[in-house]
Design an enzyme around this catalytic site. Structure first.
Site, short mmCIF file in Angstrom:
data_model
loop_
_atom_site.label_atom_id
_atom_site.label_comp_id
_atom_site.label_asym_id
_atom_site.label_seq_id
_atom_site.Cartn_x
_atom_site.Cartn_y
_atom_site.Cartn_z
N VAL A 131 0.84 -1.20 0.00
CA VAL A 131 0.00 0.00 0.00
C VAL A 131 0.87 1.25 0.00
CG1 VAL A 131 -1.91 -1.11 1.23
CG2 VAL A 131 -0.11 0.07 2.54
N HIS A 133 2.19 3.89 1.91
CA HIS A 133 2.40 4.13 3.34
C HIS A 133 3.27 5.38 3.53
CE1 HIS A 133 2.93 2.53 7.59
NE2 HIS A 133 1.65 2.34 7.32
N LYS A 135 4.10 9.28 4.31
CA LYS A 135 3.58 10.22 5.28
C LYS A 135 4.10 11.62 4.94
CE LYS A 135 2.11 6.59 7.44
NZ LYS A 135 0.69 6.20 7.45
N TYR A 154 -6.65 8.93 15.46
CA TYR A 154 -5.35 9.51 15.15
C TYR A 154 -5.30 11.00 15.47
CZ TYR A 154 -3.45 5.44 12.67
OH TYR A 154 -2.93 4.21 12.35
N ARG A 162 -4.76 7.64 19.35
CA ARG A 162 -3.71 6.70 18.94
C ARG A 162 -2.40 7.45 18.96
NH1 ARG A 162 -5.92 3.48 14.45
NH2 ARG A 162 -6.91 2.52 16.26
N ASP A 164 1.21 8.76 18.48
CA ASP A 164 2.17 8.75 17.38
C ASP A 164 3.20 9.84 17.64
OD1 ASP A 164 3.28 8.44 14.62
OD2 ASP A 164 1.42 7.35 14.30
N PHE A 302 -5.56 -3.39 16.64
CA PHE A 302 -6.38 -4.54 16.25
C PHE A 302 -6.92 -5.31 17.47
CE2 PHE A 302 -3.43 -4.09 12.57
CZ PHE A 302 -4.38 -3.79 11.62
N HIS A 353 0.92 3.79 18.11
CA HIS A 353 1.24 3.67 16.68
C HIS A 353 2.59 4.31 16.39
CE1 HIS A 353 0.44 4.45 12.25
NE2 HIS A 353 0.10 3.18 12.39
N GLU A 381 7.24 3.40 1.43
CA GLU A 381 7.54 4.06 2.71
C GLU A 381 8.43 5.28 2.51
OE1 GLU A 381 6.32 3.00 5.55
OE2 GLU A 381 5.85 0.87 5.28
#
Length: 447
Positions: A131, A133, A135, A154, A162, A164, A302, A353, A381
């Site tokens: 995918v 990914h 940022k 997020y 979450r 980060d 998850f 995360h 990435e």
């Protein structure tokens, strides 16, 4: 540097100069949300938001409304939202059949006077095998960098968040470089289409274009020609990678190999690639003190409480704990001596995360890379490497680490982590079945 890296990338990296005042670290997700909204409202030239997804929920709506308001206020603004093509066209995992975020994007374009294009980037023909990914949010000459996507947790819109990392870098050169790659390396590809318009092409019809895009991305890089390779002061290098042995992977391994005194690693999903484990073992052998911070299984995004019905996705946090327990058992002697410190992050019902690395007192890696086999082989990435040879940025760096460690507990013995007999019945049954058919190794490579 070990002889393994005869063609070391670190000394050759070109970077953009920074001042310590040009880099701000935001302490939490709510600050991140406020920062994004403020900068979107103040933008005068360009807004490029790149994330795995922009979710159809209250926080996502707030971001999209802010983009439309900015475009109405300044029609000349160059705006683009870039997300993963496949992720945008499916619902949430375990939530049943849903139309996906693309239907919402189309509704927003249909009901607004302004146009905010949302582009879908297909890194592979199936989400399982890769995918987008990437940022980074480029707003005028500023880069807001985080591993976070854009939704309620997020952005800490309500009670839960979450956790980060959130960095704001004021650098025209960096912003130009990241903007250029997204605009010319992604958006202009034949494989990339707008998700906010109806009648989307099928992924199957794009197979050849997707293959061409992935082939080109393997050799793509951020344009750093305006930078310098001198490494004499505080600077930042943007890095890109997809597929095996890519430059980002190589830099990550070299950074671990360069550590002489202290190495700190954060990852939300403990499933380290073999190359990373090998370099960690070498670092321990030469006396480097290592801290690894991971989320407790209950802080995994998850995780499903045992009181709720079992779903296969609920087994993932336990798989990561099994991996962590094995690692701790192999390194119990290093844990006993205090050379290796494994920390579990947990704070209420919130999730973790966080990813990145801190190497000695010099390098800091900001990245969305989960430091797992999937990140090293499948996903597209990126990362920002901050180099601080003179120690100009040590205090903000220290404060960030202190903030991260605030809600952690050190694992003193590998037995402190639960094992298969301790797991809920549904989870234990599934993991036993997976182990019997030897699917476990494959799962670790793609999750």
């Amino acid at each position: 540097m070990p002889l393994l890296f005869k063609r070391s990338l670190l000394p050759k990296l070109r970077s953009f100069p920074l001042t310590a005042e040009a880099v701000t670290i935001l302490p939490g997700a709510a600050d991140f949300r406020r920062c994004l909204l403020e900068k979107i409202a103040q933008a005068t030239q360009r807004i490029y938001l790149v994330a795995l997804y922009l979710q159809n929920d209250e926080a996502g709506q707030e971001i999209l409304d802010a983009l439309h308001a900015a475009k109405l206020k300044r029609p000349e603004l160059e705006i683009a939202v870039v997300v993963d093509w496949l992720r945008a066209q499916r619902g949430l995992i375990g939530a049943g059949k849903q139309p996906g975020n693309s239907a919402w994007y189309q509704e927003m374009t249909r009901t607004h006077q302004s146009v905010v294009p949302v582009y879908g980037v297909p890194v592979q023909t199936r989400e399982l095998f890769g995918v987008l990914h990437l940022k980074g949010f480029v707003i005028d000459d500023c880069v807001v960098y985080s591993g976070a996507s854009l939704n309620n947790v997020y952005l800490h819109k309500f009670d839960k968040y979450r956790f980060d990392r959130y960095h704001v870098l004021q650098s025209r050169e960096l912003a130009d470089s990241m903007h250029h790659l997204v605009k010319h390396g992604l958006i202009e590809s034949k494989a990339v289409h707008r998700l906010d318009l109806p009648n989307l092409p099928t992924t199957r019809s794009l197979r050849n274009d997707i293959g061409d895009l992935r082939s080109r991305l393997k050799y793509a890089a951020y344009d750093t020609s305006a930078g310098s390779a001198a490494h004499t002061g505080l600077s930042v290098s943007p890095l890109l990678g997809v597929g095996k042995n890519n430059p980002l992977n190589r830099v990550i391994l070299e950074l671990i190999a360069s550590a002489q005194k202290q190495l700190t690693i954060c990852t939300p999903y403990f499933n380290l690639p073999l190359g990373v484990i090998r370099e960690i073992n070498r670092a321990l052998a030469r006396g480097v003190k290592i801290d690894i911070v991971v989320g407790d299984k209950t802080a995994n995004d998850f995780y499903i409480p045992p009181s709720e019905p079992f779903k296969v996705i609920a087994a993932l946090p336990y798989l990561y704990e099994i991996s962590l327990r094995r690692f701790a058992k192999r390194h119990q002697r290093n844990i006993d001596s205090g050379q290796l410190n494994l920390h579990l992050w947990r704070e209420g019902d919130n999730s973790y995360h966080l990813k990145g690395m801190w190497i000695d007192q010099r390098y800091t890696l900001l990245t969305g890379n989960n430091l797992n086999p999937r990140a090293f082989r499948l996903d597209l990435e990126n990362a920002l490497l901050i180099d601080d040879p003179k120690g100009e940025w040590l205090e903000p760096r220290r404060v960030e680490l202190e903030n991260i460690f605030e809600h952690t507990t050190r694992i003193a013995r590998f037995q402190d982590l639960e094992a298969l007999p301790d797991y809920p019945a549904g989870v234990a049954k599934f993991l036993k079945r997976v182990s019997r058919v030897r699917v476990e190794r494959l799962l670790y490579r793609i999750l």
